[in-house]
Design a protein around this motif. Structure first.
Motif, PDB file in Angstrom:
ATOM      1  N   TRP A  19       0.691  -1.120  -0.018  1.00 40.60           N
ATOM      2  CA  TRP A  19      -0.062  -0.034  -0.154  1.00 40.60           C
ATOM      3  C   TRP A  19       0.893   0.989   0.018  1.00 40.60           C
ATOM      4  CZ3 TRP A  19      -5.213  -0.853  -0.011  1.00 40.60           C
ATOM      5  CH2 TRP A  19      -6.101   0.373  -0.051  1.00 40.60           C
ATOM      6  N   PHE A  20       1.201   1.656  -1.199  1.00 36.94           N
ATOM      7  CA  PHE A  20       1.987   2.840  -1.411  1.00 36.94           C
ATOM      8  C   PHE A  20       1.084   4.331  -1.054  1.00 36.94           C
ATOM      9  CE2 PHE A  20       5.608   4.622  -4.381  1.00 36.94           C
ATOM     10  CZ  PHE A  20       6.194   5.151  -3.502  1.00 36.94           C
ATOM     11  N   ASP A  21       1.311   4.804   0.175  1.00 34.45           N
ATOM     12  CA  ASP A  21       0.645   5.848   0.404  1.00 34.45           C
ATOM     13  C   ASP A  21       1.780   7.121   0.889  1.00 34.45           C
ATOM     14  OD1 ASP A  21       0.726   6.108   3.285  1.00 34.45           O
ATOM     15  OD2 ASP A  21      -0.378   4.110   2.879  1.00 34.45           O
ATOM     16  N   ALA A  22       1.205   8.124   1.353  1.00 31.81           N
ATOM     17  CA  ALA A  22       1.903   9.184   1.652  1.00 31.81           C
ATOM     18  C   ALA A  22       2.655   9.041   3.131  1.00 31.81           C
ATOM     19  CB  ALA A  22       1.040  10.708   1.792  1.00 31.81           C
ATOM     20  N   SER A  23       2.200   8.035   3.776  1.00 32.29           N
ATOM     21  CA  SER A  23       2.752   7.764   5.192  1.00 32.29           C
ATOM     22  C   SER A  23       4.096   7.191   4.736  1.00 32.29           C
ATOM     23  CB  SER A  23       1.827   7.069   6.042  1.00 32.29           C
ATOM     24  OG  SER A  23       1.486   6.050   5.541  1.00 32.29           O
ATOM     25  N   HIS A  24       4.283   6.396   3.609  1.00 33.98           N
ATOM     26  CA  HIS A  24       5.401   5.696   3.170  1.00 33.98           C
ATOM     27  C   HIS A  24       6.490   6.458   2.231  1.00 33.98           C
ATOM     28  CE1 HIS A  24       3.678   2.441   5.351  1.00 33.98           C
ATOM     29  NE2 HIS A  24       2.818   2.299   4.413  1.00 33.98           N
ATOM     30  N   ALA A  25       6.313   8.014   2.313  1.00 36.19           N
ATOM     31  CA  ALA A  25       6.969   8.564   1.364  1.00 36.19           C
ATOM     32  C   ALA A  25       8.433   8.644   1.596  1.00 36.19           C
ATOM     33  CB  ALA A  25       6.084   9.979   1.243  1.00 36.19           C
ATOM     34  N   ASP A  26       8.663   9.083   2.963  1.00 38.05           N
ATOM     35  CA  ASP A  26      10.448   9.045   3.131  1.00 38.05           C
ATOM     36  C   ASP A  26      10.996   7.535   2.890  1.00 38.05           C
ATOM     37  OD1 ASP A  26       9.715  11.690   3.515  1.00 38.05           O
ATOM     38  OD2 ASP A  26       9.787  11.134   6.228  1.00 38.05           O
ATOM     39  N   GLU A  27      10.429   6.662   3.213  1.00 37.54           N
ATOM     40  CA  GLU A  27      11.041   5.154   3.069  1.00 37.54           C
ATOM     41  C   GLU A  27      11.265   5.272   1.551  1.00 37.54           C
ATOM     42  OE1 GLU A  27       8.373   2.345   4.560  1.00 37.54           O
ATOM     43  OE2 GLU A  27       9.499   0.625   3.876  1.00 37.54           O
ATOM     44  N   ALA A  28      10.390   5.425   0.603  1.00 33.34           N
ATOM     45  CA  ALA A  28      10.329   4.928  -0.720  1.00 33.34           C
ATOM     46  C   ALA A  28      11.208   6.107  -1.511  1.00 33.34           C
ATOM     47  CB  ALA A  28       8.996   5.537  -1.310  1.00 33.34           C
ATOM     48  N   ALA A  29      11.464   7.255  -0.935  1.00 32.43           N
ATOM     49  CA  ALA A  29      12.368   8.333  -1.555  1.00 32.43           C
ATOM     50  C   ALA A  29      13.775   7.822  -1.177  1.00 32.43           C
ATOM     51  CB  ALA A  29      12.016   9.617  -1.099  1.00 32.43           C
ATOM     52  N   ALA A  30      14.047   7.245  -0.118  1.00 31.10           N
ATOM     53  CA  ALA A  30      15.279   6.876   0.508  1.00 31.10           C
ATOM     54  C   ALA A  30      15.897   5.906  -0.658  1.00 31.10           C
ATOM     55  CB  ALA A  30      15.336   6.438   1.788  1.00 31.10           C
ATOM     56  N   VAL A  31      14.930   4.892  -0.989  1.00 28.63           N
ATOM     57  CA  VAL A  31      15.566   3.783  -2.125  1.00 28.63           C
ATOM     58  C   VAL A  31      15.568   4.142  -3.354  1.00 28.63           C
ATOM     59  CG1 VAL A  31      15.068   1.613  -2.861  1.00 28.63           C
ATOM     60  CG2 VAL A  31      14.449   2.139  -0.197  1.00 28.63           C
ATOM     61  N   LEU A  32      14.498   5.077  -3.865  1.00 23.30           N
ATOM     62  CA  LEU A  32      14.490   5.646  -5.136  1.00 23.30           C
ATOM     63  C   LEU A  32      15.720   6.469  -5.454  1.00 23.30           C
ATOM     64  CD1 LEU A  32      10.653   6.086  -5.681  1.00 23.30           C
ATOM     65  CD2 LEU A  32      11.967   4.600  -6.907  1.00 23.30           C
ATOM     66  N   ASP A  33      16.061   7.318  -4.351  1.00 17.08           N
ATOM     67  CA  ASP A  33      17.264   8.017  -4.717  1.00 17.08           C
ATOM     68  C   ASP A  33      18.403   7.654  -4.892  1.00 17.08           C
ATOM     69  OD1 ASP A  33      15.135  10.259  -4.545  1.00 17.08           O
ATOM     70  OD2 ASP A  33      15.808  11.040  -2.425  1.00 17.08           O
ATOM     71  N   THR A  34      18.530   6.400  -4.579  1.00 20.51           N
ATOM     72  CA  THR A  34      19.985   5.591  -4.584  1.00 20.51           C
ATOM     73  C   THR A  34      20.264   5.002  -6.153  1.00 20.51           C
ATOM     74  OG1 THR A  34      18.957   3.578  -3.986  1.00 20.51           O
ATOM     75  CG2 THR A  34      19.629   5.129  -2.095  1.00 20.51           C
ATOM     76  N   LEU A  35      19.052   5.103  -7.075  1.00 21.13           N
ATOM     77  CA  LEU A  35      19.009   4.196  -8.215  1.00 21.13           C
ATOM     78  C   LEU A  35      19.852   5.056  -9.378  1.00 21.13           C
ATOM     79  CD1 LEU A  35      15.230   3.336  -8.800  1.00 21.13           C
ATOM     80  CD2 LEU A  35      17.095   1.935  -7.792  1.00 21.13           C
ATOM     81  N   SER A  36      20.787   4.593  -9.883  1.00 21.39           N
ATOM     82  CA  SER A  36      21.481   5.135 -10.895  1.00 21.39           C
ATOM     83  C   SER A  36      21.586   4.741 -12.223  1.00 21.39           C
ATOM     84  CB  SER A  36      23.092   5.306 -10.227  1.00 21.39           C
ATOM     85  OG  SER A  36      23.516   3.875 -10.064  1.00 21.39           O
ATOM     86  N   GLY A  37      21.105   3.702 -12.542  1.00 22.73           N
ATOM     87  CA  GLY A  37      20.729   3.188 -13.817  1.00 22.73           C
ATOM     88  C   GLY A  37      19.445   2.596 -14.332  1.00 22.73           C
ATOM     89  N   THR A  38      19.484   2.158 -15.419  1.00 23.13           N
ATOM     90  CA  THR A  38      18.106   1.511 -15.923  1.00 23.13           C
ATOM     91  C   THR A  38      17.553   0.403 -15.039  1.00 23.13           C
ATOM     92  OG1 THR A  38      18.372   2.433 -18.090  1.00 23.13           O
ATOM     93  CG2 THR A  38      16.786   0.786 -17.606  1.00 23.13           C
ATOM     94  N   THR A  39      16.266   0.679 -14.166  1.00 23.08           N
ATOM     95  CA  THR A  39      15.900  -0.203 -13.394  1.00 23.08           C
ATOM     96  C   THR A  39      14.434  -0.723 -13.543  1.00 23.08           C
ATOM     97  OG1 THR A  39      17.189   0.792 -11.803  1.00 23.08           O
ATOM     98  CG2 THR A  39      15.539  -0.510 -10.912  1.00 23.08           C
ATOM     99  N   ARG A  40      14.215  -1.912 -13.733  1.00 21.04           N
ATOM    100  CA  ARG A  40      12.797  -2.497 -13.875  1.00 21.04           C
ATOM    101  C   ARG A  40      12.103  -2.582 -12.469  1.00 21.04           C
ATOM    102  NH1 ARG A  40      10.934  -7.775 -13.653  1.00 21.04           N
ATOM    103  NH2 ARG A  40       9.072  -8.172 -15.418  1.00 21.04           N
TER     104      ARG A  40
END
Lengths: 97, 139
Positions: A19-40
Protein backbone atom coordinates in the motif's frame (compact mmCIF):
# COMPACT_ATOMS: atom_id res chain seq x y z
CA UNK A 1 -3.45 -2.94 4.73
CA UNK A 2 -0.74 -0.36 5.28
CA UNK A 3 1.94 -2.99 4.73
CA UNK A 4 4.53 -1.52 2.41
CA UNK A 5 8.00 -2.41 1.25
CA UNK A 6 10.42 -1.24 -1.42
CA UNK A 7 13.31 -3.60 -1.98
CA UNK A 8 16.23 -4.01 -4.34
CA UNK A 9 16.23 -7.62 -5.54
CA UNK A 10 19.26 -9.76 -6.30
CA UNK A 11 18.48 -9.65 -10.04
CA UNK A 12 18.72 -5.85 -10.03
CA UNK A 13 14.99 -5.22 -10.12
CA UNK A 14 13.19 -3.08 -7.60
CA UNK A 15 10.06 -4.55 -5.97
CA UNK A 16 7.36 -2.27 -4.56
CA UNK A 17 4.82 -4.17 -2.50
CA UNK A 18 1.61 -3.36 -0.68
CA UNK A 19 0.00 0.00 0.00
CA UNK A 20 2.05 2.94 -1.37
CA UNK A 21 0.60 6.03 0.34
CA UNK A 22 1.94 9.32 1.66
CA UNK A 23 2.84 7.84 5.06
CA UNK A 24 5.55 5.77 3.29
CA UNK A 25 6.97 8.62 1.20
CA UNK A 26 10.24 9.02 3.09
CA UNK A 27 10.95 5.29 3.03
CA UNK A 28 10.30 5.09 -0.71
CA UNK A 29 12.27 8.22 -1.56
CA UNK A 30 15.29 6.94 0.35
CA UNK A 31 15.47 3.90 -1.96
CA UNK A 32 14.48 5.59 -5.23
CA UNK A 33 17.12 8.27 -4.68
CA UNK A 34 19.85 5.61 -4.68
CA UNK A 35 19.05 4.32 -8.20
CA UNK A 36 21.66 5.25 -10.78
CA UNK A 37 20.93 3.08 -13.83
CA UNK A 38 18.00 1.71 -15.80
CA UNK A 39 15.88 -0.29 -13.35
CA UNK A 40 12.90 -2.59 -13.80
CA UNK A 41 10.29 -2.02 -11.09
CA UNK A 42 8.20 -5.10 -10.30
CA UNK A 43 4.71 -4.02 -9.23
CA UNK A 44 2.90 -7.35 -9.19
CA UNK A 45 2.23 -7.11 -5.45
CA UNK A 46 1.49 -3.39 -5.37
CA UNK A 47 -2.16 -3.16 -4.36
CA UNK A 48 -2.53 0.62 -4.10
CA UNK A 49 -0.69 3.75 -5.21
CA UNK A 50 -1.67 7.36 -4.51
CA UNK A 51 -0.55 10.60 -6.12
CA UNK A 52 2.33 10.73 -3.66
CA UNK A 53 3.66 7.43 -5.01
CA UNK A 54 3.18 8.60 -8.57
CA UNK A 55 5.07 11.77 -7.79
CA UNK A 56 8.03 9.85 -6.39
CA UNK A 57 8.19 7.58 -9.46
CA UNK A 58 7.98 10.64 -11.70
CA UNK A 59 10.76 12.39 -9.81
CA UNK A 60 13.01 9.32 -10.09
CA UNK A 61 12.24 8.97 -13.79
CA UNK A 62 13.11 12.61 -14.46
CA UNK A 63 16.43 12.25 -12.65
CA UNK A 64 17.34 8.99 -14.40
CA UNK A 65 16.24 10.19 -17.84
CA UNK A 66 18.54 13.19 -17.53
CA UNK A 67 21.48 10.77 -17.37
CA UNK A 68 20.27 8.47 -20.16
CA UNK A 69 18.59 5.86 -17.95
CA UNK A 70 15.00 5.07 -16.98
CA UNK A 71 12.57 3.13 -14.82
CA UNK A 72 10.66 0.28 -16.46
CA UNK A 73 7.34 -0.41 -14.73
CA UNK A 74 6.35 -4.08 -14.87
CA UNK A 75 3.49 -6.41 -13.85
CA UNK A 76 0.91 -3.82 -12.89
CA UNK A 77 -2.32 -4.76 -11.14
CA UNK A 78 -5.63 -3.41 -12.47
CA UNK A 79 -5.86 -0.60 -9.91
CA UNK A 80 -2.32 0.55 -10.63
CA UNK A 81 -2.79 0.16 -14.40
CA UNK A 82 -5.93 2.33 -14.32
CA UNK A 83 -4.15 5.04 -12.35
CA UNK A 84 -1.14 4.98 -14.69
CA UNK A 85 -3.49 5.29 -17.66
CA UNK A 86 -5.21 8.42 -16.33
CA UNK A 87 -1.87 9.94 -15.30
CA UNK A 88 -0.60 9.18 -18.84
CA UNK A 89 2.45 7.41 -17.43
CA UNK A 90 2.49 5.45 -20.69
CA UNK A 91 3.93 8.59 -22.32
CA UNK A 92 6.90 8.86 -19.99
CA UNK A 93 7.61 5.29 -18.79
CA UNK A 94 8.08 1.99 -20.53
CA UNK A 95 5.34 -0.21 -19.05
CA UNK A 96 5.65 -4.00 -19.32
CA UNK A 97 2.45 -6.02 -18.87
CA UNK B 1 -27.75 -0.68 5.51
CA UNK B 2 -26.25 -2.32 8.59
CA UNK B 3 -23.48 -0.31 10.22
CA UNK B 4 -23.90 2.74 8.00
CA UNK B 5 -23.53 5.61 8.14
CA UNK B 6 -20.22 5.28 9.91
CA UNK B 7 -18.31 8.27 11.22
CA UNK B 8 -14.94 8.78 12.87
CA UNK B 9 -12.55 11.63 13.61
CA UNK B 10 -8.84 11.58 12.86
CA UNK B 11 -5.99 13.85 14.01
CA UNK B 12 -4.94 16.21 11.23
CA UNK B 13 -1.56 14.67 10.47
CA UNK B 14 -0.16 12.39 7.77
CA UNK B 15 0.39 9.56 10.25
CA UNK B 16 -3.41 9.24 10.54
CA UNK B 17 -3.59 7.78 7.03
CA UNK B 18 -3.25 4.08 7.98
CA UNK B 19 -6.13 4.42 10.47
CA UNK B 20 -8.23 6.23 7.87
CA UNK B 21 -7.64 3.43 5.35
CA UNK B 22 -8.70 0.84 7.93
CA UNK B 23 -11.86 2.81 8.64
CA UNK B 24 -12.63 3.05 4.91
CA UNK B 25 -11.96 -0.66 4.44
CA UNK B 26 -14.34 -1.58 7.23
CA UNK B 27 -17.07 0.89 6.22
CA UNK B 28 -16.97 0.56 2.42
CA UNK B 29 -16.98 -3.21 2.79
CA UNK B 30 -20.57 -2.78 3.98
CA UNK B 31 -21.47 -1.09 0.68
CA UNK B 32 -19.69 -3.53 -1.61
CA UNK B 33 -17.16 -6.36 -1.23
CA UNK B 34 -15.39 -5.08 -4.36
CA UNK B 35 -12.02 -3.72 -3.26
CA UNK B 36 -11.96 -1.44 -6.29
CA UNK B 37 -14.28 0.83 -4.36
CA UNK B 38 -11.81 0.93 -1.46
CA UNK B 39 -8.91 1.75 -3.78
CA UNK B 40 -10.72 4.59 -5.53
CA UNK B 41 -11.97 6.23 -2.34
CA UNK B 42 -8.64 5.74 -0.59
CA UNK B 43 -6.85 7.59 -3.38
CA UNK B 44 -9.26 10.52 -3.22
CA UNK B 45 -9.48 10.65 0.59
CA UNK B 46 -5.69 10.54 0.88
CA UNK B 47 -5.42 13.40 -1.59
CA UNK B 48 -7.92 15.68 0.12
CA UNK B 49 -6.89 14.75 3.67
CA UNK B 50 -3.22 15.49 2.96
CA UNK B 51 -4.26 18.80 1.41
CA UNK B 52 -6.10 19.64 4.63
CA UNK B 53 -2.95 18.82 6.59
CA UNK B 54 -0.77 20.96 4.31
CA UNK B 55 -2.99 23.89 3.45
CA UNK B 56 -5.38 24.37 6.35
CA UNK B 57 -3.02 24.10 9.31
CA UNK B 58 -4.90 26.77 11.26
CA UNK B 59 -7.65 24.29 12.01
CA UNK B 60 -6.54 22.27 14.99
CA UNK B 61 -9.61 20.10 15.29
CA UNK B 62 -9.66 16.53 14.04
CA UNK B 63 -10.97 15.82 10.55
CA UNK B 64 -14.30 14.02 10.50
CA UNK B 65 -14.71 11.22 7.94
CA UNK B 66 -18.15 9.81 7.22
CA UNK B 67 -19.14 6.85 5.04
CA UNK B 68 -22.72 6.34 3.92
CA UNK B 69 -24.75 4.76 1.18
CA UNK B 70 -27.29 6.92 -0.66
CA UNK B 71 -29.43 5.69 -3.51
CA UNK B 72 -27.03 2.89 -4.35
CA UNK B 73 -23.98 5.15 -4.28
CA UNK B 74 -21.15 5.01 -1.78
CA UNK B 75 -20.59 8.46 -0.28
CA UNK B 76 -17.57 9.61 1.73
CA UNK B 77 -17.38 13.07 3.28
CA UNK B 78 -14.45 14.82 4.93
CA UNK B 79 -15.17 17.75 7.24
CA UNK B 80 -12.41 20.17 8.24
CA UNK B 81 -13.62 22.55 10.97
CA UNK B 82 -12.54 26.04 12.02
CA UNK B 83 -10.71 26.75 8.78
CA UNK B 84 -10.66 29.37 6.03
CA UNK B 85 -12.31 28.44 2.72
CA UNK B 86 -10.01 26.59 0.34
CA UNK B 87 -11.65 24.83 -2.56
CA UNK B 88 -8.98 22.36 -3.56
CA UNK B 89 -11.44 20.67 -5.93
CA UNK B 90 -11.22 23.77 -8.16
CA UNK B 91 -7.57 23.14 -8.96
CA UNK B 92 -6.64 23.27 -12.62
CA UNK B 93 -6.33 20.00 -14.50
CA UNK B 94 -2.65 19.20 -15.06
CA UNK B 95 -1.43 18.69 -18.62
CA UNK B 96 -0.55 15.00 -18.60
CA UNK B 97 0.67 15.08 -22.21
CA UNK B 98 3.73 17.20 -21.49
CA UNK B 99 7.18 15.69 -22.03
CA UNK B 100 8.84 14.39 -18.90
CA UNK B 101 11.09 17.44 -18.45
CA UNK B 102 7.96 19.58 -18.04
CA UNK B 103 5.77 17.19 -16.04
CA UNK B 104 4.97 18.18 -12.45
CA UNK B 105 3.23 15.90 -9.94
CA UNK B 106 1.09 18.74 -8.56
CA UNK B 107 -2.64 18.43 -9.15
CA UNK B 108 -2.43 14.83 -10.26
CA UNK B 109 -4.29 13.43 -7.26
CA UNK B 110 -7.24 15.77 -7.72
CA UNK B 111 -7.32 14.98 -11.43
CA UNK B 112 -7.33 11.25 -10.64
CA UNK B 113 -10.12 11.71 -8.09
CA UNK B 114 -12.29 13.54 -10.60
CA UNK B 115 -11.69 10.86 -13.23
CA UNK B 116 -12.17 7.83 -11.00
CA UNK B 117 -15.20 8.95 -8.95
CA UNK B 118 -18.69 9.95 -10.04
CA UNK B 119 -18.73 13.19 -8.02
CA UNK B 120 -16.26 15.39 -6.14
CA UNK B 121 -17.95 18.34 -4.42
CA UNK B 122 -16.80 21.15 -2.12
CA UNK B 123 -18.92 23.21 0.26
CA UNK B 124 -17.92 25.88 2.80
CA UNK B 125 -20.30 26.78 5.58
CA UNK B 126 -19.96 27.92 9.21
CA UNK B 127 -16.14 27.84 8.94
CA UNK B 128 -16.25 24.21 7.84
CA UNK B 129 -14.85 22.85 4.57
CA UNK B 130 -16.75 19.77 3.49
CA UNK B 131 -15.62 17.55 0.61
CA UNK B 132 -18.12 14.99 -0.62
CA UNK B 133 -17.04 12.05 -2.78
CA UNK B 134 -19.47 9.70 -4.54
CA UNK B 135 -19.10 6.52 -6.50
CA UNK B 136 -21.59 3.92 -7.68
CA UNK B 137 -20.17 0.44 -7.05
CA UNK B 138 -19.48 -1.64 -10.12
CA UNK B 139 -21.58 -4.69 -11.05
Amino acid sequence: MSTFSITKLDNGDLAIVGWFDASHADEAAAVLDTLSGTTRVDLKELEYISSMGLGLLLKAQKRLTASGHSLILANTTKMVRDVFKIARFDLIFKIEE
Amino acid sequence: MTGLPAEKEFPKKISSLPDIFLFLDDSLGKVSPDRTLLHLFSLAVEEFFTNMVKYSPEGTRDVRVRVSEEGGMAVVTLVDRDVQPFDVTAAATPDTTLPIEMRRPGGLGIHLSRELLDAVEYRYEDRCSTITLKKRPGP
